[in-house]
Write an enzyme that holds these catalytic residues in place. Structure first.
Site, PDB file in Angstrom:
ATOM      1  N   HIS A 133       0.846  -1.200   0.000  1.00 32.93           N
ATOM      2  CA  HIS A 133       0.000   0.000   0.000  1.00 32.93           C
ATOM      3  C   HIS A 133       0.876   1.243   0.000  1.00 32.93           C
ATOM      4  O   HIS A 133       1.950   1.260   0.586  1.00 32.93           O
ATOM      5  CB  HIS A 133      -0.965   0.019   1.194  1.00 32.93           C
ATOM      6  N   HIS A 152       0.761   5.152   1.083  1.00 32.68           N
ATOM      7  CA  HIS A 152       0.038   6.193   1.816  1.00 32.68           C
ATOM      8  C   HIS A 152       0.073   7.482   1.005  1.00 32.68           C
ATOM      9  O   HIS A 152       1.116   7.857   0.457  1.00 32.68           O
ATOM     10  CB  HIS A 152       0.709   6.473   3.159  1.00 32.68           C
TER      11      HIS A 152
HETATM   12  P1  5GP Z   1       1.422   0.508   7.437  1.00 30.25           P
HETATM   13  O1  5GP Z   1       1.835   0.835   8.839  1.00 30.25           O
HETATM   14  O2  5GP Z   1       1.332  -0.971   7.189  1.00 30.25           O
HETATM   15  O3  5GP Z   1       2.221   1.243   6.388  1.00 30.25           O
HETATM   16  O4  5GP Z   1      -0.025   1.119   7.303  1.00 30.25           O
HETATM   17  C1  5GP Z   1      -1.203   0.398   7.379  1.00 30.25           C
HETATM   18  C2  5GP Z   1      -2.322   1.388   7.364  1.00 30.25           C
HETATM   19  O5  5GP Z   1      -3.532   0.689   7.193  1.00 30.25           O
HETATM   20  C3  5GP Z   1      -2.437   2.173   8.684  1.00 30.25           C
HETATM   21  O6  5GP Z   1      -2.316   3.563   8.413  1.00 30.25           O
HETATM   22  C4  5GP Z   1      -3.814   1.801   9.200  1.00 30.25           C
HETATM   23  O7  5GP Z   1      -4.495   2.886   9.778  1.00 30.25           O
HETATM   24  C5  5GP Z   1      -4.536   1.306   7.953  1.00 30.25           C
HETATM   25  N1  5GP Z   1      -5.531   0.283   8.224  1.00 30.25           N
HETATM   26  C6  5GP Z   1      -5.366  -0.810   9.005  1.00 30.25           C
HETATM   27  N2  5GP Z   1      -6.501  -1.550   9.002  1.00 30.25           N
HETATM   28  C7  5GP Z   1      -7.385  -0.904   8.193  1.00 30.25           C
HETATM   29  C8  5GP Z   1      -8.721  -1.186   7.791  1.00 30.25           C
HETATM   30  O8  5GP Z   1      -9.344  -2.175   8.171  1.00 30.25           O
HETATM   31  N3  5GP Z   1      -9.312  -0.296   6.952  1.00 30.25           N
HETATM   32  C9  5GP Z   1      -8.656   0.819   6.499  1.00 30.25           C
HETATM   33  N4  5GP Z   1      -9.324   1.621   5.682  1.00 30.25           N
HETATM   34  N5  5GP Z   1      -7.382   1.107   6.850  1.00 30.25           N
HETATM   35  C10 5GP Z   1      -6.759   0.254   7.696  1.00 30.25           C
END
Ligand code: 5GP
Ligand code: ZN
Length: 143
Positions: free
Chosen positions: A102, A104
């Site tokens: 993903h 951001h």
């Molecule tokens: P990472 O730390 O892996 O780069 O970011 C994961 C992102 O996914 C976090 O910003 C978190 O808020 C988001 N996230 C986690 N679970 C969900 C979910 O069930 N739905 C949505 N829309 N975002 C999620």
């Protein structure tokens, strides 16, 4: 479609858990982050399951790059922030929590308490050019 049964983002793609969708096409989906760092914080993902940059198909990534440009411009136009961050964490050591690639897209205003920052003293000592050349060589040989 490559999916992972228990992956949260695959479940979002399949519509098994809800999300606030911004757009989708055959390859990617953009939706709002559930814990936004700022208003407008959204995520761009491939619909197929890839863990991160280490296993993503390069054609999929090329398409993501095009749609990332769209999404970043849309977020910028919608909120007119001072800037927009694009960040990707590859692996838990880099801060990746959800193991589905993903990107951001986060509107950021000056002085915000989040963002990619270098330590204040990082420019105290410049790297040795010979060492940099050796390191560059090591990377260029590691395909
Ligand atoms: P990472 O730390 O892996 O780069 O970011 C994961 C992102 O996914 C976090 O910003 C978190 O808020 C988001 N996230 C986690 N679970 C969900 C979910 O069930 N739905 C949505 N829309 N975002 C999620
Ligand atoms: Zn997944």
């Amino acid at each position: 479609m490559t999916t992972s049964e228990d992956c949260i983002f695959c479940k979002i793609v399949r519509g098994e858990i809800p999300s606030a969708k911004v757009f989708e096409d055959d390859v990617v989906m953009a939706f709002m982050d559930i814990y936004p760092l700022n208003t407008g914080h959204c995520l761009l993902i491939p619909k197929d399951h890839y863990t991160n940059m280490f296993d993503v198909d390069k054609d999929v990534l090329a398409h993501m790059a095009r749609r990332l440009a769209d999404l970043t411009r849309m977020v910028n136009n919608a909120f007119d922030p001072d800037g927009v961050l694009n960040t990707i964490a590859n692996g838990s050591g880099a801060g990746q929590e959800v193991p589905h690639l993903h990107i951001h897209v986060i509107p950021r205003n000056r002085g915000a308490n989040f963002g990619f920052r270098f330590p204040d003293d990082y420019r105290e000592e410049m790297a040795n050019p010979d060492e940099l050349a050796q390191i560059a060589k090591k990377i260029s040989k590691a395909s």
